[in-house]
Write an enzyme that holds these catalytic residues in place. Structure first.
Site, short mmCIF file in Angstrom:
data_model
loop_
_atom_site.label_atom_id
_atom_site.label_comp_id
_atom_site.label_asym_id
_atom_site.label_seq_id
_atom_site.Cartn_x
_atom_site.Cartn_y
_atom_site.Cartn_z
N ILE A 9 1.23 -0.90 -3.40
CA ILE A 9 1.33 -2.48 -3.82
C ILE A 9 0.95 -3.07 -5.25
O ILE A 9 1.25 -2.64 -5.58
CB ILE A 9 0.35 -2.93 -2.83
CG1 ILE A 9 -1.18 -2.68 -3.28
CG2 ILE A 9 -0.35 -2.61 -1.33
CD1 ILE A 9 -1.74 -3.45 -3.20
N VAL A 20 1.47 -1.99 -10.46
CA VAL A 20 1.57 -0.96 -8.92
C VAL A 20 0.77 -0.88 -9.47
O VAL A 20 0.15 0.49 -9.75
CB VAL A 20 2.83 -0.33 -8.69
CG1 VAL A 20 2.97 0.29 -7.08
CG2 VAL A 20 4.62 -0.56 -9.38
N SER A 21 0.05 -0.86 -8.10
CA SER A 21 -1.76 0.06 -6.97
C SER A 21 -1.37 0.84 -6.25
O SER A 21 -0.31 0.69 -5.15
CB SER A 21 -2.76 -1.17 -6.63
OG SER A 21 -3.95 -0.66 -6.33
N PRO A 22 -2.06 2.32 -6.17
CA PRO A 22 -2.67 2.44 -4.99
C PRO A 22 -3.15 2.68 -4.24
O PRO A 22 -3.35 2.53 -3.39
CB PRO A 22 -3.03 3.99 -6.05
CG PRO A 22 -3.29 3.64 -6.64
CD PRO A 22 -2.85 2.20 -7.41
#
Ligand SMILES: *[C@@H]1O[C@H](CO)[C@@H](O)[C@H](O)[C@H]1NC(C)=O
Ligand SMILES: *[C@@H]1O[C@H](CO)[C@@H](O)[C@H](O)[C@H]1NC(C)=O
Length: 694
Positions: free
Chosen positions: A178, A277-279
């Site tokens: 996300i 962008v992050s997991p």
């Protein structure tokens, strides 16, 4: 007559074949993997800039994965290594090693070293003082472990070269990333955003390497944008995080279950435009109230500390596993999709040029198509850098999205180095927290001259960039390079390559000054400089033009780097115990799902990095032989170390018994080394009682 025309036809066929095989000629390809794990305990981790995040053990080893591609004339090397990032000192040292072995085969021009960006590995390998200071200084051991592993992986690739084919393919992975700064992304023009379905890239791009003779896959590089921060800033186990575990899963699959690092097939999950962008796909939430965080500043009641993103698992290990499994699953799907793949053909070439960032003056195109003029700035970090992100908030009262200053911090900042008026103007609207480009005592805190590098394999371009490009910044760069090539070209961003300069946002995102904008160190036109620079590199490769190498990057005196990280002086067990004594035995019988724990009298793990070896073994009795079931590099085991008293310490080893484990008699072993007063590190080991898996 007939004979003659037959002869002509034959000649024409031969010529045609020769031409075809020229353009469709196979490559020489080599792959290699080597251990680059740093000291397993006692060193602060690189990534979250959290002084309390000191390593206390090992979950997954750090691997360096190398791929060599040669078209018969030119050669390139791509390395993806499990580390926070790489500094130019590392690349220099690797090239030096390769020069001693292979002369001028491997150079600054044709070797790309890209860090995966895991935030859970020991630091101190970066040279520039700002990066090493949160580790309390340079750590020679970490630096050397990385250099040794990267060099080793390239040697293995060099020694394993075969005739092979390359295929490119891609797939969409929807539930693994996300955007963690959507408010910044929103700043980009609507017309530009409408060209894309999401505010992060959901595409995984894969290069697949196949042995021409056997048609077997020998390796793959997967690029999917995501920060390896599933493991958060409370973790002290060394781990390659989500991307590293995805690589382990895929290699295990393609190598018939071989232990990590021991199979011949090598698959990397390399970094790309992962800046924003992050997991942690459950998104940020106020952990104190359960409410939503404030959108622009990522705060809860005005404070950043409580606004934290997590998920999709219940804890960070689960989240790491789930994201890794999703990436691995997609990568295998792409690998097997032979209908969708396209063979890569054509020449290999590469170029590197160093750029003095603050000296650049550029005209470039913004997201709305309008031109803008700009210059590079002397490096500086903004206030919001100190706020951290929703993947790991900072320590003080900083928040993201700040364009105002604070008198107290200004006073402290000026003690280190005051920014000039030009700096303030150039970096605006960024309020300068650290004028890092002005901080040159006792040596440079931030790079000024950086590496820009581009490689072509046929019409696939790999743009090796010296930092973390955000989603939209990466898209703009890809578009610029592609238009300098051809409409069917594919451009891949290889993130965190060769140098590290934090983030690169678009000019529009920069205006909001969230964490990524505050960390775009050469000012609002940083991306503009790179757009022009990589276009120039692409044109040079297209037209086979040789460019000037550019100014030399800063050279460090490696023996004079600042460090408060001292070597291990002495180990000494408690009275009446011996190294390797098992002081906590596993239960006598266990079932799948049980965490089996054992404790041993230990030495400091910094005494031996155990490269190509292990701190632990889980073994099963097979007839009258003990066979290896698990070592320290697999997911199911953990090694943890603890100083218990002055020079005494304990090692705890854990094995989570996986489903499907063969019932039988098992034991666990611990391996270590201890330092005597005379400075020698002597090896020792210990073994538990046997236990039964039922
Ligand atoms: C880190 O993850 C653990 C769960 O594994 C959680 O308890 C903790 O609150 C998280 N901390 C931060 C700062 O994200
Ligand atoms: C950029 O600078 C050039 C040369 O100084 C000038 O001609 C042009 O109008 C400027 N463009 C913008 C958008 O300011």
């Amino acid at each position: 007559m007939v004979q003659r025309s037959m002869w002509r036809l034959g000649a024409a066929c031969l010529l045609f074949l020769a031409l075809c095989s020229q353009t469709k000629a196979d490559y020489q390809i080599g792959v290699g993997i080597a251990d680059s794990t740093g000291p397993a305990a006692g060193i602060i981790f690189m990534g979250y800039a959290k002084l309390t995040q000191r390593g206390y053990g090992l979950h997954l080893r750090q691997w360096s994965r190398a791929f060599i591609i040669d078209d018969g004339t030119n050669r390139i090397v791509f390395v993806s290594v499990d580390t926070g990032m790489v500094g130019y000192g590392i690349k220099e040292a690797v090239i030096e090693n390769l020069e001693a072995l292979y002369g001028d085969t491997y150079t600054v021009q044709n070797v790309i070293i890209s860090g995966t960006h895991t935030h859970s590995t020991p630091g101190g390998f970066m040279d520039h003082l700002l990066f090493d200071i949160t580790i309390l200084g340079h750590v020679k051991q970490t630096f050397e472990a990385l250099v040794e592993g990267i060099t080793g992986s390239i040697i293995k690739a060099h020694d394993s070269m075969v005739t092979g084919k390359i295929y490119i393919n891609s797939g969409t992975l929807l539930n693994a990333n996300i955007n963690r700064s959507p408010a910044s992304y929103d700043m980009n023009p609507d017309a530009e955003k409408e060209l894309y379905s999401d505010n992060v890239d959901k595409e995984m791009v894969q290069l697949k390497f196949v042995n021409s003779e056997s048609s077997e896959v020998i390796g793959a590089i997967n690029w999917f944008p995501v920060h390896p921060v599933s493991m958060n800033n409370t973790n002290g186990y060394i781990t390659s995080d989500n991307v590293g575990y995805a690589a382990i899963l895929m290699e295990k699959d393609l190598n018939g279950g071989a232990f990590p690092g021991q199979g011949s097939v090598v698959t990397a999950f390399a970094s790309t435009n992962l800046g924003d962008v992050s997991p942690n796909i459950n998104g940020p939430i106020c952990t104190n109230t359960g409410e939503e965080c404030e959108y622009v500043t990522s705060t809860c009641d005005g404070e950043a500390q409580f606004c934290i993103a997590s998920g999709p698992g219940d804890d960070m290990f689960e989240s790491t596993r789930i994201i890794a499994e999703r990436m691995y699953g997609k990568a295998v799907e792409i690998l097997e999709d032979t209908a969708g793949q396209v063979e890569v053909t054509g020449a290999v070439s590469a170029i590197n040029q160093f750029v003095d960032m603050p000296a650049q003056i550029v005209t470039y195109t913004l997201g709305d198509g309008n031109e803008i003029n700009g210059t590079g700035c002397i490096a500086a970090m903004g206030y919001s850098f100190a706020a951290g992100t929703t993947d790991g908030p900072g320590e003080f009262d900083f928040v993201q999205g700040t364009t105002s200053t604070n008198l107290l911090w200004e006073v402290l900042r000026d003690l280190l180095a005051p920014p000039t008026e030009e700096d303030v103007e150039c970096q605006a609207p960024k309020p300068i927290l650290l004028a890092t480009g002005q901080m040159v005592e006792p040596y440079d805190w931030h790079p000024r001259v950086v590496s820009t590098q581009l490689a072509f394999i046929g019409n696939v371009a790999i743009a090796a960039v010296p930092g973390e490009f955000t989603t939209m910044a990466g898209r703009r760069l890809k578009n610029v390079i592609k238009s300098a090539m051809s409409s069917d070209a594919t451009v891949i961003i290889a993130g965190l390559s060769n140098h590290y300069t934090h983030y690169v946002t678009t000019y529009e995102e920069y205006q909001l000054q969230r964490y990524e904008g505050a960390s775009t160190i050469y000012g609002p036109h940083t991306l503009g400089i790179y757009l022009n620079q990589y276009e120039k590199l692409a044109e040079a490769l297209v037209t086979s033009t040789v460019l000037e190498p550019g100014p030399e990057p800063y050279v460090f005196d490696r023996d004079k780097l600042f460090s408060l990280v001292f070597p291990v002086i002495l180990d000494h067990p408690d009275l009446n115990t011996k190294y390797g004594t098992c002081i906590l035995q596993p239960p006598s019988s266990v079932t799948a799902g049980t965490v089996v724990t054992a404790k041993f009298v230990a030495g400091h793990p910094r005494n031996n990095l155990m490269h190509d070896s292990t701190f632990l073994r889980v073994e099963r009795l097979d007839g009258d032989e003990w066979v290896l079931v698990a070592n320290d590099a697999v997911w199911e085991t953990k090694y943890r170390w603890e100083r218990t008293y002055l020079a005494a310490s304990e090692a705890t080893i854990e094995w989570t018994v996986p489903e499907g484990t063969i019932p039988g008699t098992y034991r666990m072993q611990y391996f270590g080394a201890a330092k005597s007063l005379f400075g020698r590190a002597l090896p020792h080991s210990g073994t538990t009682n046997t236990f039964t898996v039922i």
